[in-house]
Design a protein around this motif. Structure first.
Motif, PDB file in Angstrom:
ATOM      1  N   ILE A 135       5.720   2.529  -1.216  1.00 19.65           N
ATOM      2  CA  ILE A 135       5.937   1.113  -0.902  1.00 19.65           C
ATOM      3  C   ILE A 135       4.937   0.625   0.136  1.00 19.65           C
ATOM      4  O   ILE A 135       4.287  -0.414  -0.034  1.00 19.65           O
ATOM      5  CB  ILE A 135       7.383   0.891  -0.412  1.00 19.65           C
ATOM      6  N   LEU A 136       4.790   1.366   1.217  1.00 19.25           N
ATOM      7  CA  LEU A 136       3.897   0.933   2.292  1.00 19.25           C
ATOM      8  C   LEU A 136       2.424   0.924   1.876  1.00 19.25           C
ATOM      9  O   LEU A 136       1.709  -0.053   2.164  1.00 19.25           O
ATOM     10  CB  LEU A 136       4.108   1.810   3.525  1.00 19.25           C
ATOM     11  N   ALA A 184      -2.386  -2.242   0.560  1.00 20.91           N
ATOM     12  CA  ALA A 184      -3.475  -2.518  -0.380  1.00 20.91           C
ATOM     13  C   ALA A 184      -3.406  -3.925  -0.961  1.00 20.91           C
ATOM     14  O   ALA A 184      -4.378  -4.372  -1.581  1.00 20.91           O
ATOM     15  CB  ALA A 184      -3.444  -1.497  -1.518  1.00 20.91           C
ATOM     16  N   THR A 185      -2.314  -4.614  -0.759  1.00 17.76           N
ATOM     17  CA  THR A 185      -2.165  -5.985  -1.278  1.00 17.76           C
ATOM     18  C   THR A 185      -1.994  -6.975  -0.126  1.00 17.76           C
ATOM     19  O   THR A 185      -2.924  -7.695   0.223  1.00 17.76           O
ATOM     20  CB  THR A 185      -0.983  -6.067  -2.256  1.00 17.76           C
ATOM     21  N   ILE A 186      -0.819  -6.964   0.500  1.00 16.73           N
ATOM     22  CA  ILE A 186      -0.550  -7.910   1.587  1.00 16.73           C
ATOM     23  C   ILE A 186      -1.501  -7.669   2.759  1.00 16.73           C
ATOM     24  O   ILE A 186      -2.098  -8.602   3.297  1.00 16.73           O
ATOM     25  CB  ILE A 186       0.915  -7.788   2.044  1.00 16.73           C
ATOM     26  N   GLY A 187      -1.642  -6.391   3.156  1.00 16.66           N
ATOM     27  CA  GLY A 187      -2.535  -6.085   4.268  1.00 16.66           C
ATOM     28  C   GLY A 187      -3.969  -6.477   3.991  1.00 16.66           C
ATOM     29  O   GLY A 187      -4.663  -7.009   4.873  1.00 16.66           O
ATOM     30  N   THR A 239      -4.410   7.363   2.605  1.00 10.36           N
ATOM     31  CA  THR A 239      -5.070   7.871   1.396  1.00 10.36           C
ATOM     32  C   THR A 239      -4.777   6.988   0.202  1.00 10.36           C
ATOM     33  O   THR A 239      -5.682   6.593  -0.549  1.00 10.36           O
ATOM     34  CB  THR A 239      -4.609   9.309   1.105  1.00 10.36           C
ATOM     35  N   ALA A 240      -3.496   6.674   0.000  1.00  5.65           N
ATOM     36  CA  ALA A 240      -3.113   5.844  -1.142  1.00  5.65           C
ATOM     37  C   ALA A 240      -3.658   4.428  -1.009  1.00  5.65           C
ATOM     38  O   ALA A 240      -4.060   3.804  -2.003  1.00  5.65           O
ATOM     39  CB  ALA A 240      -1.588   5.816  -1.279  1.00  5.65           C
ATOM     40  N   TRP A 287       5.431  -3.919   9.870  1.00  5.99           N
ATOM     41  CA  TRP A 287       6.544  -4.349  10.710  1.00  5.99           C
ATOM     42  C   TRP A 287       7.874  -3.939  10.061  1.00  5.99           C
ATOM     43  O   TRP A 287       8.136  -4.256   8.917  1.00  5.99           O
ATOM     44  CB  TRP A 287       6.515  -5.864  10.894  1.00  5.99           C
ATOM     45  N   GLY A 288       8.687  -3.209  10.802  1.00  8.25           N
ATOM     46  CA  GLY A 288       9.971  -2.762  10.273  1.00  8.25           C
ATOM     47  C   GLY A 288       9.891  -1.565   9.353  1.00  8.25           C
ATOM     48  O   GLY A 288      10.903  -1.172   8.767  1.00  8.25           O
ATOM     49  N   SER A 289       8.701  -0.969   9.207  1.00  4.10           N
ATOM     50  CA  SER A 289       8.558   0.191   8.331  1.00  4.10           C
ATOM     51  C   SER A 289       8.974   1.466   9.059  1.00  4.10           C
ATOM     52  O   SER A 289       9.336   1.446  10.243  1.00  4.10           O
ATOM     53  CB  SER A 289       7.108   0.328   7.854  1.00  4.10           C
TER      54      SER A 289
END
Length: 434
Positions: free
Chosen positions: A90-91, A96-99, A155-156, A359-361
């Protein structure tokens, strides 16, 4: 240069590469930084023995960096597990998208503040947005069973965002009039985002699984393709990427997922073998090895050989790509404005994007700090730069973009390369104590 000089240079580089595994463990510099420096010295910025420049050699630079990224992405995919901890993905997907989008938005704003046009600022941001899979070996997972969330996440992320950055590059080129976006950008959304991303994921998974199962069948049933794993790996990378280009889907994403799929087939074969072994009662006489066990042994051997070959090939493509990038460097590129933009990416845009995304991860504060710092930029950004230069990106803004990207890559190679080993050593020590 003469042929004899080329022989001397290539021979010295290969010997240096062979020694780099132990030579740089005690030095505050990475092998990539040394390759970059060598390229700078022999290039037009130094002795002028080799002349490589954009846009004159855009096609050559694109091919060299493209090969490096493909090999690295495939190797990264092979190092990762898919279904062992699905929640762990998930992270990285968010990074890779939002970040990546947050990073691109901040860098676009920086470009606009420095009087770039919107298309030019977006192109600069899109090229710099993805992290690099080629130069991030010190912060990547060390083996396929590495369960560390920070290493897995970085890595991912590097495996995914070299494909997901492509739509932003195409959008910027479209705003420049060099790529068809369609009325209201419908074509960009439908083809360059939806189709190209989902198609790349599907193609990569299918080709990786089909390749591995076919190889297992040939080796266990037909006694064929034995000892040819290295050639098969190259064939899989080339075939997957070629099909992706013809199908207009993202080949970087497809090759990365092909590596993931290959690892998943191996994991499934091992799991099936364990089930077969558990079914055998202790009182039963020993039986010939079950087919599932044979398949598992063959799958383990294939992935081990392919990954070993991919790691060796990674070193060659890193050497070649960093020397080429070094040849592109010029002292005049290191202006105050270019250094400012590079610093904004490395110490502002990347950290802000990571902190907001995580955040919150489940990442600890220490993991978030390291994740914010290790946004390594390198070969992937140079590939996108060469691609843009060869596909309609021209003019003074393109030249300025090239200078900023090269300065950013140079700083990232030096700073991240020097800090990766000591920081990750401290991180492992803290984790072991905790």
């Amino acid at each position: 240069m003469t042929a004899a000089t080329w022989d001397l240079l290539i021979g010295a580089l290969l010997i240096l590469m062979a020694l780099s595994g132990t030579l740089f463990r005690s030095l505050p510099v990475s092998a990539a930084a040394l390759y970059l420096a060598i390229g700078f010295v022999v290039g037009s910025g130094g002795l002028g023995l080799v002349h490589v420049e954009l846009p004159l050699h855009a096609a050559l630079i694109e091919r060299v960096t493209e090969s490096a990224v493909l090999v690295s992405l495939f190797a990264v995919g092979l190092r990762l597990q898919v279904h062992t901890r699905l929640s762990a993905w998930i992270l990285p997907v968010m990074l890779a998208t939002i970040g990546m989008l947050l990073t691109a938005a901040l860098m676009t704003a920086a470009g606009l503040a420095l009087h770039w046009s919107l298309p030019g600022a977006l192109l600069l941001a899109a090229i710099l947005a993805p992290t690099d899979p080629v130069l991030a070996s010190d912060v990547q997972v060390r083996h396929e069973n590495d369960a560390d969330e920070l290493r897995f996440g970085l890595t991912a992320e590097g495996g995914l965002n070299d494909g997901t950055a492509f739509p932003l590059v195409l959008l910027a080129l479209g705003l420049m009039g060099a790529h068809a976006l369609g009325e209201g950008a419908w074509r960009w959304v439908a083809v360059d985002v939806a189709w190209a991303v989902t198609g790349g994921l599907a193609l990569g998974w299918t080709s990786g699984a089909a390749f591995t199962r076919l190889t297992l069948y040939l080796q266990t049933r037909r006694q064929q393709a034995l000892g040819m794993e290295s050639f098969l790996a190259l064939g899989l990378i080339a075939l997957t990427y070629g099909v992706a280009l013809h199908a207009a889907v993202y080949g970087f994403l497809a090759v990365f997922v092909a590596g993931l799929s290959m690892r998943e087939v191996q994991r499934t074969a091992v799991a099936e073998a364990k089930v077969e072994i558990d079914k055998r009662k202790p009182s039963e006489a020993p039986l010939p090895r079950q087919e599932a066990v044979v398949q598992a042994d063959a799958a383990n051997a294939i992935t081990r050989e392919v990954l070993g070959f991919a790691k060796e090939l990674e070193k060659f493509v890193e050497l070649g790509s960093m020397v080429v990038i070094g040849c592109l460097m010029r002292p005049a590129m290191f202006t105050g404005r270019n250094l400012l933009l590079a610093a904004l990416l490395l110490v502002v845009a990347r950290p802000v994007a990571v902190y907001l995304t995580t955040w919150g991860s489940r990442w600890t504060p220490g993991q978030r700090r390291l994740g914010a710092w290790f946004g390594i930029r390198g070969v992937g950004s140079i590939y996108y730069l060469a691609y843009a230069s060869g596909h309609g990106g021209t003019g003074p803004e393109m030249d300025a973009t090239a200078n900023v990207v090269l300065v950013t890559v140079a700083l990232s190679v030096l700073l991240h390369g020097a800090s990766a080993t000591p920081l990750m050593r401290l991180y492992r020590s803290a984790r072991s104590r905790g």
